[in-house]
Design an enzyme around this catalytic site. Structure first.
Site, PDB file in Angstrom:
ATOM      1  CD1 TRP A 211      19.199   9.284  -0.601  1.00 43.77           C
ATOM      2  CD2 TRP A 211      19.881   7.609  -1.915  1.00 43.77           C
ATOM      3  NE1 TRP A 211      20.292   8.717  -0.016  1.00 43.77           N
ATOM      4  CE2 TRP A 211      20.741   7.687  -0.813  1.00 43.77           C
ATOM      5  CE3 TRP A 211      20.127   6.628  -2.884  1.00 43.77           C
ATOM      6  CZ2 TRP A 211      21.825   6.828  -0.643  1.00 43.77           C
ATOM      7  CZ3 TRP A 211      21.212   5.777  -2.710  1.00 43.77           C
ATOM      8  CH2 TRP A 211      22.026   5.874  -1.610  1.00 43.77           C
TER       9      TRP A 211
ATOM     10  CB  THR B 231      11.872   8.837  -7.204  1.00 42.77           C
ATOM     11  OG1 THR B 231      12.190   8.165  -5.991  1.00 42.77           O
ATOM     12  CG2 THR B 231      10.869   7.999  -7.987  1.00 42.77           C
TER      13      THR B 231
ATOM     14  CD  GLU C  96       7.067  10.267  -0.231  1.00 48.11           C
ATOM     15  OE1 GLU C  96       6.412  10.985   0.549  1.00 48.11           O
ATOM     16  OE2 GLU C  96       6.757  10.062  -1.399  1.00 48.11           O
TER      17      GLU C  96
ATOM     18  CE1 TYR D 189       8.985  17.653  -2.356  1.00 43.87           C
ATOM     19  CE2 TYR D 189      10.460  15.997  -1.425  1.00 43.87           C
ATOM     20  CZ  TYR D 189       9.630  17.087  -1.272  1.00 43.87           C
ATOM     21  OH  TYR D 189       9.441  17.630  -0.021  1.00 43.87           O
TER      22      TYR D 189
ATOM     23  CB  VAL E 272       4.108 -18.789   4.331  1.00 42.27           C
ATOM     24  CG1 VAL E 272       3.075 -19.700   3.672  1.00 42.27           C
ATOM     25  CG2 VAL E 272       3.545 -18.186   5.624  1.00 42.27           C
TER      26      VAL E 272
ATOM     27  CD  GLU F  15      21.648  18.831  -0.125  1.00 44.07           C
ATOM     28  OE1 GLU F  15      22.603  18.929   0.682  1.00 44.07           O
ATOM     29  OE2 GLU F  15      21.031  19.795  -0.611  1.00 44.07           O
ATOM     30  N   PRO F  16      23.757  13.749  -0.446  1.00 45.04           N
ATOM     31  CG  PRO F  16      25.556  13.616  -1.941  1.00 45.04           C
ATOM     32  CD  PRO F  16      24.336  14.440  -1.623  1.00 45.04           C
TER      33      PRO F  16
HETATM   34  N1  CAA Z   1       3.693  21.424   8.079  1.00 42.02           N
HETATM   35  C1  CAA Z   1       3.978  22.757   8.179  1.00 42.02           C
HETATM   36  N2  CAA Z   1       5.026  23.226   8.914  1.00 42.02           N
HETATM   37  C2  CAA Z   1       5.801  22.323   9.546  1.00 42.02           C
HETATM   38  C3  CAA Z   1       5.567  20.934   9.475  1.00 42.02           C
HETATM   39  C4  CAA Z   1       4.459  20.487   8.705  1.00 42.02           C
HETATM   40  N3  CAA Z   1       4.160  19.186   8.613  1.00 42.02           N
HETATM   41  N4  CAA Z   1       6.515  20.284  10.195  1.00 42.02           N
HETATM   42  C5  CAA Z   1       7.315  21.236  10.710  1.00 42.02           C
HETATM   43  N5  CAA Z   1       6.890  22.471  10.326  1.00 42.02           N
HETATM   44  C6  CAA Z   1       7.430  23.772  10.690  1.00 42.02           C
HETATM   45  C7  CAA Z   1       7.559  23.904  12.223  1.00 42.02           C
HETATM   46  O1  CAA Z   1       6.343  24.365  12.791  1.00 42.02           O
HETATM   47  C8  CAA Z   1       8.679  24.909  12.364  1.00 42.02           C
HETATM   48  O2  CAA Z   1       8.159  26.201  12.078  1.00 42.02           O
HETATM   49  P1  CAA Z   1       8.624  27.554  12.859  1.00 42.02           P
HETATM   50  O3  CAA Z   1      10.014  27.845  12.438  1.00 42.02           O
HETATM   51  O4  CAA Z   1       7.648  28.581  12.379  1.00 42.02           O
HETATM   52  O5  CAA Z   1       8.532  27.245  14.324  1.00 42.02           O
HETATM   53  C9  CAA Z   1       9.597  24.555  11.198  1.00 42.02           C
HETATM   54  O6  CAA Z   1       8.780  23.877  10.221  1.00 42.02           O
HETATM   55  C10 CAA Z   1      10.760  23.638  11.592  1.00 42.02           C
HETATM   56  O7  CAA Z   1      10.192  22.447  12.096  1.00 42.02           O
HETATM   57  P2  CAA Z   1      11.025  21.419  13.005  1.00 42.02           P
HETATM   58  O8  CAA Z   1      11.740  22.184  14.085  1.00 42.02           O
HETATM   59  O9  CAA Z   1      10.099  20.324  13.403  1.00 42.02           O
HETATM   60  O10 CAA Z   1      12.132  20.888  11.979  1.00 42.02           O
HETATM   61  P3  CAA Z   1      13.281  19.807  12.153  1.00 42.02           P
HETATM   62  O11 CAA Z   1      14.518  20.317  11.523  1.00 42.02           O
HETATM   63  O12 CAA Z   1      13.373  19.355  13.582  1.00 42.02           O
HETATM   64  O13 CAA Z   1      12.815  18.591  11.172  1.00 42.02           O
HETATM   65  C11 CAA Z   1      11.757  16.509  10.577  1.00 42.02           C
HETATM   66  C12 CAA Z   1      11.684  17.881  11.288  1.00 42.02           C
HETATM   67  C13 CAA Z   1      10.387  15.910  10.844  1.00 42.02           C
HETATM   68  C14 CAA Z   1      12.822  15.599  11.147  1.00 42.02           C
HETATM   69  C15 CAA Z   1      11.972  16.715   9.051  1.00 42.02           C
HETATM   70  O14 CAA Z   1      13.295  17.111   8.759  1.00 42.02           O
HETATM   71  C16 CAA Z   1      11.631  15.466   8.220  1.00 42.02           C
HETATM   72  O15 CAA Z   1      10.465  15.219   7.892  1.00 42.02           O
HETATM   73  N6  CAA Z   1      12.649  14.674   7.839  1.00 42.02           N
HETATM   74  C17 CAA Z   1      12.449  13.529   6.955  1.00 42.02           C
HETATM   75  C18 CAA Z   1      12.735  13.915   5.543  1.00 42.02           C
HETATM   76  C19 CAA Z   1      12.219  12.934   4.543  1.00 42.02           C
HETATM   77  O16 CAA Z   1      11.092  12.485   4.619  1.00 42.02           O
HETATM   78  N7  CAA Z   1      13.061  12.624   3.549  1.00 42.02           N
HETATM   79  C20 CAA Z   1      12.695  11.780   2.472  1.00 42.02           C
HETATM   80  C21 CAA Z   1      13.252  12.324   1.199  1.00 42.02           C
HETATM   81  S1  CAA Z   1      12.155  12.393  -0.162  1.00 42.02           S
HETATM   82  C22 CAA Z   1      12.031  10.862  -0.779  1.00 42.02           C
HETATM   83  O17 CAA Z   1      12.358   9.897  -0.173  1.00 42.02           O
HETATM   84  C23 CAA Z   1      11.391  10.863  -2.101  1.00 42.02           C
HETATM   85  C24 CAA Z   1      11.840   9.986  -3.160  1.00 42.02           C
HETATM   86  O18 CAA Z   1      12.200  10.427  -4.240  1.00 42.02           O
HETATM   87  C25 CAA Z   1      11.609   8.546  -3.002  1.00 42.02           C
END
Ligand code: CAA
Length: 380
Positions: A156, A158, A363, A123, A337, A127-128
């Site tokens: 990153w 996985t 995540e 998944y 501990v 990105e950098p």
């Molecule tokens: N479900 C459905 N829609 C959602 C949603 C959800 N959970 N969360 C947000 N949305 C929708 C919003 O309603 C909004 O919709 P509209 O345009 O219709 O209004 C749109 O998406 C934009 O939402 P936000 O304005 O909240 O978006 P944002 O840019 O402010 O970002 C954030 C929100 C929560 C910070 C998000 O960017 C985020 O989750 N960041 C973390 C990313 C992450 O988890 N990265 C990990 C990488 S993967 C990994 O680690 C895997 C690996 O291989 C180990």
């Protein structure tokens, strides 16, 4: 609807995963960690036993278990080694956007491949220069005829070095932020896709983490997931479903730390008595037990809400943040501990501490979970 009780079937699944971990993971976890070895043999056995790809629907060869039951498996695998658990669950993370938005042909081709033979998938949002800010990703796509052409670098990732296909999130126009993002399934052998070097990580060293490079990488239009512009919401809906997995990894680490500390504290003597008789140690162990109990109830709540079809964004973030932060604290206290012994590789607790750190980062960091929670609490 949420539940905390385990059914007969849940208990059987949990036992299978627990026995598997005891037999196949715990004996080799230290060696895999030391050498950064990808756990191919363990995954082969887990795949044969049906512990991988468990959420895939039956028509595509899976068991179609829910998130709750997947979390039961995750906790057991993570008890043995979180690097192995991350490898196994990497397939679930990559499969979830297809589960949510894929058509029958995409499910048959890509999810079917995971269940037909031992194979891996990745998944790719990060990105950098864009990890927490998914809407700020820079990998570009352009439609040319009946193909999409992708350019950019993912970081990153996985299972990156072992995947047969990748779910790549890319934008048609970075200035459109989340509205420009779409998701594509990109097979490993696509022209223009190459895999970077393996990261040399602090913990979860059995898990393979790489960069993925896309240079004029051509993907058939049929590999677009859902509609153009829906990729960001698909990524968020995926995280809603997979963040409880990280909660369950954290529970595995906490339970392991607790078990190791109880055994050690009853054995190790200081001031003439086992250290378990000193209140300073008792209180650390009591706090570990509280954290495990609370974390695992939050994870059960998030997982069962999602299985019932309810919206669970905030509860998934509660589970992810609470469990990850507490796993880090519990594992750090476990080293305390054990004292000097805990700081050496002769004992298993230093690995728990290194492995736990990543739970607060991938995540969505613990801080990002608080962004998600605060927006919902404050915004109504
Ligand atoms: N479900 C459905 N829609 C959602 C949603 C959800 N959970 N969360 C947000 N949305 C929708 C919003 O309603 C909004 O919709 P509209 O345009 O219709 O209004 C749109 O998406 C934009 O939402 P936000 O304005 O909240 O978006 P944002 O840019 O402010 O970002 C954030 C929100 C929560 C910070 C998000 O960017 C985020 O989750 N960041 C973390 C990313 C992450 O988890 N990265 C990990 C990488 S993967 C990994 O680690 C895997 C690996 O291989 C180990």
């Amino acid at each position: 609807m949420y539940r905390f009780d385990l059914s007969e079937e849940d208990l059987a699944i949990q036992k299978t995963a627990r026995d598997f971990t005891r037999e196949h993971i715990i004996p080799v976890a230290g060696e895999l960690d030391e050498n950064g070895t990808f756990p191919q043999d363990i995954c082969r056995k887990a795949w044969e036993l049906g512990l991988m790809n468990v959420e895939v629907e039956e028509e595509y060869g899976g068991l179609h278990l829910g998130i709750f039951q997947n979390c039961l498996i995750n906790e057991e695998l993570a008890y043995g080694c979180t690097g192995v658990a991350t490898t196994v669950t990497g397939n679930t993370l990559a499969s979830t956007p297809i589960f949510l938005a894929g058509n029958a042909d995409q499910k048959k081709r890509f999810l079917g491949q995971l269940t037909e033979e031992l194979s891996y998938a990745s998944y790719c949002t990060s990105e950098p220069d864009a990890g927490s800010d998914v809407a700020g990703l820079r990998t570009r796509y352009e439609k040319v005829g009946d193909e999409y052409i992708l350019n950019g670098t993912k970081q990153w990732i996985t299972n990156g070095g072992h995947a047969s296909w990748y779910v790549i999130f890319a934008t048609s126009d970075p200035s459109s932020r989340h509205k420009g993002i779409s998701a594509f399934v990109v097979p490993r052998d696509s022209e223009g896709l190459s895999v970077g070097k393996k990261e040399n990580k602090l913990g979860q060293r059995a898990s393979d983490t790489r960069q993925i490079h896309l240079e004029d990488c051509r993907v058939p239009a049929a590999n677009l997931l859902g509609a153009e512009g829906e990729g960001f919401k698909l990524a968020m809906r995926t995280f809603d479903r997979t963040r409880p997995d990280i909660g369950s990894f954290a529970c595995g680490i906490m339970r392991r730390a607790l078990d190791e500390c109880v055994a050690y504290a009853n054995e190790r003597k200081a001031f003439g008595v086992p250290i378990a008789q000193h209140q300073a140690v008792q209180f650390m162990i009591a706090d570990m037990a509280i954290a495990y109990e609370a974390g695992h109830l939050l994870t059960y709540k998030a997982a069962s809400l999602l299985d019932s079809g309810a919206a669970a964004t905030i509860v998934s973030s509660y589970a992810k943040a609470f469990c990850a932060d507490n796993a880090m604290k519990v594992a750090t206290d476990a080293v305390q501990v054990f004292g000097g012994n805990g700081y050496t590789k002769e004992y298993p607790v230093e690995k728990l501490m290194r492995d736990a750190k990543l739970l607060q980062i991938y995540e969505g960091t613990s801080q990002i979970q608080r962004v998600v929670i605060a927006r919902r609490v404050l915004g109504g």
